[in-house]
Design a protein around this motif. Structure first.
Motif, mmCIF file in Angstrom:
data_model
loop_
_atom_site.group_PDB
_atom_site.id
_atom_site.type_symbol
_atom_site.label_atom_id
_atom_site.label_comp_id
_atom_site.label_asym_id
_atom_site.label_seq_id
_atom_site.Cartn_x
_atom_site.Cartn_y
_atom_site.Cartn_z
ATOM 1 N N ASP A 48 10.512 -23.963 -9.275
ATOM 2 C CA ASP A 48 10.312 -25.349 -9.667
ATOM 3 C C ASP A 48 9.418 -25.306 -10.897
ATOM 4 O O ASP A 48 8.194 -25.249 -10.782
ATOM 5 N N GLY A 49 10.046 -25.285 -12.058
ATOM 6 C CA GLY A 49 9.264 -25.084 -13.270
ATOM 7 C C GLY A 49 8.788 -23.646 -13.327
ATOM 8 O O GLY A 49 9.585 -22.711 -13.277
ATOM 9 N N ASN A 50 7.466 -23.458 -13.392
ATOM 10 C CA ASN A 50 6.902 -22.121 -13.442
ATOM 11 C C ASN A 50 6.406 -21.639 -12.089
ATOM 12 O O ASN A 50 5.852 -20.541 -11.980
ATOM 13 N N LEU A 51 6.599 -22.452 -11.047
ATOM 14 C CA LEU A 51 6.077 -22.102 -9.736
ATOM 15 C C LEU A 51 7.206 -21.767 -8.759
ATOM 16 O O LEU A 51 8.258 -22.416 -8.761
ATOM 17 N N PRO A 52 6.988 -20.765 -7.923
ATOM 18 C CA PRO A 52 8.020 -20.375 -6.960
ATOM 19 C C PRO A 52 8.116 -21.351 -5.788
ATOM 20 O O PRO A 52 7.157 -22.043 -5.449
ATOM 21 N N VAL A 53 9.301 -21.383 -5.193
ATOM 22 C CA VAL A 53 9.577 -22.223 -4.038
ATOM 23 C C VAL A 53 10.254 -21.367 -2.977
ATOM 24 O O VAL A 53 11.204 -20.636 -3.278
ATOM 25 N N LEU A 54 9.773 -21.440 -1.742
ATOM 26 C CA LEU A 54 10.378 -20.691 -0.647
ATOM 27 C C LEU A 54 11.403 -21.577 0.055
ATOM 28 O O LEU A 54 11.058 -22.651 0.564
ATOM 29 N N ASP A 55 12.662 -21.148 0.044
ATOM 30 C CA ASP A 55 13.743 -21.897 0.682
ATOM 31 C C ASP A 55 14.050 -21.272 2.040
ATOM 32 O O ASP A 55 14.373 -20.084 2.117
ATOM 33 N N ILE A 56 13.955 -22.071 3.096
ATOM 34 C CA ILE A 56 14.304 -21.605 4.434
ATOM 35 C C ILE A 56 15.548 -22.359 4.868
ATOM 36 O O ILE A 56 15.537 -23.583 5.016
ATOM 37 N N GLU A 57 16.637 -21.622 5.058
ATOM 38 C CA GLU A 57 17.951 -22.233 5.250
ATOM 39 C C GLU A 57 18.097 -22.957 6.579
ATOM 40 O O GLU A 57 18.804 -23.944 6.691
ATOM 41 N N SER A 58 17.462 -22.456 7.616
ATOM 42 C CA SER A 58 17.543 -23.118 8.921
ATOM 43 C C SER A 58 16.204 -22.975 9.620
ATOM 44 O O SER A 58 15.464 -22.017 9.377
ATOM 45 N N CYS A 59 15.889 -23.921 10.477
ATOM 46 C CA CYS A 59 14.602 -23.901 11.152
ATOM 47 C C CYS A 59 14.473 -22.648 12.016
ATOM 48 O O CYS A 59 15.348 -22.371 12.848
ATOM 49 N N SER A 78 0.822 -1.198 0.000
ATOM 50 C CA SER A 78 0.000 0.000 0.000
ATOM 51 C C SER A 78 0.859 1.253 0.000
ATOM 52 O O SER A 78 0.570 2.232 -0.677
ATOM 53 N N GLU A 79 1.967 1.212 0.762
ATOM 54 C CA GLU A 79 2.857 2.370 0.835
ATOM 55 C C GLU A 79 3.535 2.641 -0.509
ATOM 56 O O GLU A 79 3.713 3.779 -0.909
ATOM 57 N N THR A 80 3.937 1.579 -1.188
ATOM 58 C CA THR A 80 4.618 1.740 -2.476
ATOM 59 C C THR A 80 3.626 1.865 -3.627
ATOM 60 O O THR A 80 4.038 2.083 -4.768
ATOM 61 N N GLN A 81 2.333 1.719 -3.318
ATOM 62 C CA GLN A 81 1.266 1.812 -4.308
ATOM 63 C C GLN A 81 1.493 0.829 -5.457
ATOM 64 O O GLN A 81 1.206 1.116 -6.607
ATOM 65 N N SER A 82 2.022 -0.310 -5.116
ATOM 66 C CA SER A 82 2.249 -1.332 -6.134
ATOM 67 C C SER A 82 0.980 -2.133 -6.360
ATOM 68 O O SER A 82 0.320 -2.528 -5.413
ATOM 69 N N GLU A 83 0.657 -2.369 -7.600
ATOM 70 C CA GLU A 83 -0.522 -3.161 -7.938
ATOM 71 C C GLU A 83 -0.145 -4.591 -8.314
ATOM 72 O O GLU A 83 -0.991 -5.387 -8.677
ATOM 73 N N VAL A 84 1.150 -4.906 -8.240
ATOM 74 C CA VAL A 84 1.613 -6.235 -8.620
ATOM 75 C C VAL A 84 1.300 -7.228 -7.507
ATOM 76 O O VAL A 84 1.751 -7.079 -6.382
ATOM 77 N N THR A 85 0.479 -8.213 -7.810
ATOM 78 C CA THR A 85 0.083 -9.182 -6.789
ATOM 79 C C THR A 85 0.278 -10.611 -7.288
ATOM 80 O O THR A 85 -0.413 -11.518 -6.867
ATOM 81 N N SER A 86 1.228 -10.813 -8.224
ATOM 82 C CA SER A 86 1.464 -12.149 -8.743
ATOM 83 C C SER A 86 1.978 -13.044 -7.632
ATOM 84 O O SER A 86 2.511 -12.589 -6.611
ATOM 85 N N LEU A 87 1.836 -14.355 -7.844
ATOM 86 C CA LEU A 87 2.295 -15.313 -6.844
ATOM 87 C C LEU A 87 3.801 -15.189 -6.630
ATOM 88 O O LEU A 87 4.281 -15.235 -5.502
ATOM 89 N N GLN A 88 4.555 -15.001 -7.698
ATOM 90 C CA GLN A 88 6.003 -14.835 -7.588
ATOM 91 C C GLN A 88 6.339 -13.608 -6.732
ATOM 92 O O GLN A 88 7.223 -13.651 -5.879
ATOM 93 N N HIS A 89 5.603 -12.516 -6.973
ATOM 94 C CA HIS A 89 5.845 -11.291 -6.213
ATOM 95 C C HIS A 89 5.563 -11.522 -4.733
ATOM 96 O O HIS A 89 6.331 -11.063 -3.874
ATOM 97 N N ARG A 90 4.483 -12.237 -4.418
ATOM 98 C CA ARG A 90 4.150 -12.465 -3.015
ATOM 99 C C ARG A 90 5.201 -13.356 -2.342
ATOM 100 O O ARG A 90 5.546 -13.153 -1.181
ATOM 101 N N PHE A 91 5.710 -14.333 -3.075
ATOM 102 C CA PHE A 91 6.790 -15.167 -2.530
ATOM 103 C C PHE A 91 8.028 -14.303 -2.231
ATOM 104 O O PHE A 91 8.645 -14.420 -1.173
ATOM 105 N N ASP A 92 8.397 -13.457 -3.183
ATOM 106 C CA ASP A 92 9.565 -12.589 -3.005
ATOM 107 C C ASP A 92 9.367 -11.661 -1.807
ATOM 108 O O ASP A 92 10.274 -11.477 -0.991
ATOM 109 N N HIS A 93 8.179 -11.106 -1.723
ATOM 110 C CA HIS A 93 7.897 -10.156 -0.639
ATOM 111 C C HIS A 93 7.885 -10.867 0.708
ATOM 112 O O HIS A 93 8.406 -10.353 1.704
ATOM 113 N N LEU A 94 7.310 -12.062 0.756
ATOM 114 C CA LEU A 94 7.283 -12.808 2.007
ATOM 115 C C LEU A 94 8.698 -13.142 2.469
ATOM 116 O O LEU A 94 9.003 -13.069 3.669
ATOM 117 N N SER A 95 9.573 -13.504 1.544
ATOM 118 C CA SER A 95 10.954 -13.828 1.929
ATOM 119 C C SER A 95 11.637 -12.605 2.537
ATOM 120 O O SER A 95 12.434 -12.735 3.477
#
Length: 244
Positions: A165-176, A133-150
């Motif tokens: 993984d192919g066309n779908l994003p994967v969230l890698d968490i290096e340590s628990c 909301s602050e950046t007024q970004s309208e991009v809400t793709s799944l890839q964008h949400r993965f990037d933002h969550l990381s």
């Protein structure tokens, strides 16, 4: 008039900033003079600390107008400020987690875990949405949400990155992120909770495709196919309707 708290920036507080918050724990409104006297430092030093804490959402500024003179300002701690000034909740979280996973009633235990996962996921989602909301970004793709969550997770000291993984994003968490809690359960309840939490934050189902507990290099949470996610949502809606 009180300004709204700024967006919370999740960074470690400096010891001097935490000292200022501790001086304000009564919940009263303080001006620069009050804080200067309480802390025994210069007004310039206090103003620097106050600005940092305003930026982190720990304080709000209240404008005070008296007569025709110049307005003054007072500062009040926010809920975030009280959280930062409070005791470390790690011991409490550990005890509560162990209490939940020891509940013998499986249905009750799963219900509690689902509730916890949902609330944690919503907190991540709210931070993500506030930033968008602050950046007024309208991009809400799944890839964008993965990037933002990381990025949000990284600001909470959780080392995370995004791969594909192919066309779908994967969230890698290096340590628990919660090693002591993970080891407290034999049925990997924390892994299941993280799946639900991340799915809630992303608004899209993910599943644990690799796990460090199995000897993998990192824990990976993979997105399910979009078509499957839509179908699952439809089934959930039908189930909800039938239940009502």
């Amino acid at each position: 008039m009180t300004n709204k708290p700024r967006t919370v920036v999740h960074e470690e507080l400096r010891s001097v900033d935490r000292e200022l918050l501790l001086a304000m724990r009564s919940g009263d409104a303080f001006d620069i003079g009050d804080l200067t006297e309480s802390l025994g430092v210069t007004a310039t030093a206090v103003r620097q600390r106050v600005e940092r804490l305003l930026e982190r959402g720990c304080l709000v500024r209240e404008k005070v107008v008296s007569g025709r003179g110049r307005p003054t300002y007072r500062y009040i701690m926010t809920l975030e400020g009280h959280r930062r000034a409070g005791a470390n909740p790690a011991d409490l979280a550990d005890s509560m987690w162990r209490t939940i996973i020891e509940i013998e009633d499986e249905e009750l235990r799963e219900s509690l875990l689902q509730t916890v996962a949902t609330k944690l996921g919503q907190r991540f989602a709210n931070v993500m949405d506030a930033h968008r909301s602050e950046t007024q970004s309208e991009v809400t793709s799944l890839q964008h949400r993965f990037d933002h969550l990381s990025e949000v997770m990284a600001s909470n000291h959780i080392a995370a990155s995004v791969s594909c993984d192919g066309n779908l994003p994967v969230l890698d968490i290096e340590s628990c992120p919660y090693p002591s809690l993970t080891e407290a359960s034999d049925d990997r309840a924390m892994c299941k909770l993280e799946e639900k939490m991340l799915s809630e934050a992303l608004g899209h189902p993910v599943h644990l495709s690799s796990c460090r507990l199995d000897g993998d290099q990192c824990c990976q949470f993979s997105a399910g196919p979009i078509a499957t996610a839509i179908a699952d949502t439809g089934q959930d809606n039908q189930s909800s309707t039938a239940t009502v």
